[in-house]
Design an enzyme around this catalytic site. Structure first.
Site: not given
Length: 481
Positions: A161, A416, A441
């Site tokens: 991320s 995601d 994710h």
């Protein structure tokens, strides 16, 4: 070494952590770093926290060839990321590597101004990715210095991320310190002029449409109007309070159309991000495939009070799966997991301006246009700062990854919603793209699990192949074996 053999090796290494109960052991240390890396007029420092495990690395003459697997900490307590990045722990014994997890300034325990760190924009002004990358660089240089004409140990950066963005960016900005980077679910293109603001919610909606039945997304789309209708009267608010059992009762319409709506939007995104094929507790304790479980309670067309009942039941999958929540708290900015949105909210008002919009037709959300001026006005009112929406692209690139950028793997799970702002293609052969059709994710950074889809296992094998290639090249070029 073939991908198939690496798959077998990884499967063997991960046997101890397959049930998710493994305890990862590390030393917790701190290092003094400047509050401001980019001026010479102040000498103030603070203690930046890092976690280290040296037990897999060899000693003596073999140490210079041993890599350092470095996690670029993102918006939370670094221990949370150390505990949820099992892939690195699986690799360390095979590569005879040191594990290093470095906390991001202003998160966890790395607070430049202690308890006053969030008290003013003056203090928060030192919360930037540039300062964080400089922190990381200083840690790497301090812990891994060159020795005369002998180069330092090779460093491989990892991150998921925002941490994935940082892993890619530290390779771009400090290539002499980092030999390569695995950037998982890194939305380095989620910026104005590069990615359409509607992509995030369109992908998010598709996840809910295919999870169980299309009625799930339809019910969510209808629920906004239903909730708003009940928000217009005292009786309606009373009914909502009874149905949802909020920790703090809703007393006015904006409690619904602003606070509750924002909470629901976050929950839908979070459920998609942690839509892993096994139970997890990364953002909240949830069952395997939590979106499927959520949508299983919204599998038919509902309206009115019946829709509210089923929505409340579905929401409990996220906020009360373990049965420990006495009420629904829609006001908390900190959920107890180690991730807080306080710092990220400020970053989103400065350099991390990632436009997201909705039209209510191609997605399941109320129509909401993106307006940069409106957004900027809210940021100034809240923090006294003006966003610089072009800063990330200016500082690191993203839309163009030309031949000067090397040794980065960008991986994205196609389930995601952040994948829309990720790097899904590149003409640069030294920037590798890994797509995981069944992945949520940064699933590929988590510990191996028997429930993992084959595409995730293959992705990890590709990561290892690239890491081995980078290490071989580094050792040849530096004449360190």
């Amino acid at each position: 070494m073939t991908a198939a053999l690496w798959v077998a090796l990884i499967a063997g290494l991960s046997a101890a952590v397959r049930d998710g109960t493994a305890t990862y052991v590390y030393q917790t240390k701190t290092i003094d770093v400047p509050i401001d890396h980019f001026t010479y007029t102040g000498e103030a420092t603070f203690k930046l926290r890092y976690l280290i495990n040296d037990t897999y690395a060899p000693g003596g003459a073999d140490l210079p060839a041993s890599p350092i697997l470095f996690y670029a900490g993102n918006e939370g307590d670094i221990e949370l990321f150390a505990q949820n990045t099992g892939f690195m722990w699986e690799l360390a014994p095979k590569l005879k590597a040191t594990l290093l997890f470095v906390e991001h300034r202003f998160y966890g325990h790395s607070l430049p101004f202690g308890n006053a760190s969030y008290d003013s924009p003056k203090n928060l002004g030192y919360l930037t990715s540039e300062q964080a990358l400089a922190d990381f660089a200083l840690v790497l240089r301090t812990l891994n210095p060159p020795n005369g004409t002998t180069r330092a140990r090779p460093v491989i950066a990892f991150g998921g991320s925002y941490g994935g963005m940082l892993a890619a960016w530290i390779r771009i900005k400090y290539p002499h310190l980092v030999a390569g980077a695995i950037a998982a679910s890194a939305p380095v293109r989620q910026f104005a002029g590069v990615t359409d603001c509607g992509i995030f919610n369109q992908i998010l909606t598709s996840v809910y449409q295919v999870a169980y039945t299309a009625e799930c997304a339809d019910n969510i789309r209808r629920s906004w109007t239903t909730l708003q209708n009940y928000s217009t009267s005292a009786d309606g608010l009373r009914l909502l309070n009874e149905k949802f059992k909020f920790c703090t009762n809703l007393t006015k319409g904006t409690d619904v159309t602003e606070t509750l709506f924002d909470y629901l939007t976050d929950v839908y995104g979070n459920l998609a991000m942690i839509n892993y094929p096994y139970p997890s507790s990364f953002l909240a304790p949830v069952p395997a495939y939590p979106v499927r479980e959520f949508c299983g309670r919204l599998a038919q067309n509902y309206t009115g009070v019946e829709l509210l009942d089923h929505l409340q039941s579905a929401l409990s999958i996220y906020y009360n799966y373990d049965g420990k929540a006495a009420c629904l708290n829609i006001n908390s900015s900190y959920d107890g997991t180690g991730i807080s949105d306080r710092g990220w909210d400020f970053q989103a008002c400065t350099e991390m301006v990632m436009p997201i919009c909705a039209d209510g037709v191609h997605d399941m959300f109320p129509p909401q246009q993106w307006n940069m001026q409106t957004y900027a006005d809210k940021c100034f009112k809240k923090y006294g700062v003006h966003p610089r929406p072009a800063n990330a692209l200016l500082n690191y690139g993203g839309e163009f990854l030309d031949a000067s950028i090397t040794n980065i793997v960008f991986s994205n799970g196609l389930l995601d919603p952040w994948s829309g702002g990720g790097v899904l293609r590149s003409s640069n052969e030294n920037v590798k793209i890994v797509l995981i059709p069944e992945g949520a994710h940064h699933l590929d950074l988590r510990a191996s699990n028997p429930a993992d889809p084959a595409s995730v296992t293959r992705a990890r094998a590709v990561h290892v192949q690239n890491i081995q290639k980078w290490l071989t090249e580094y050792r040849k070029q530096r004449k360190v074996y």
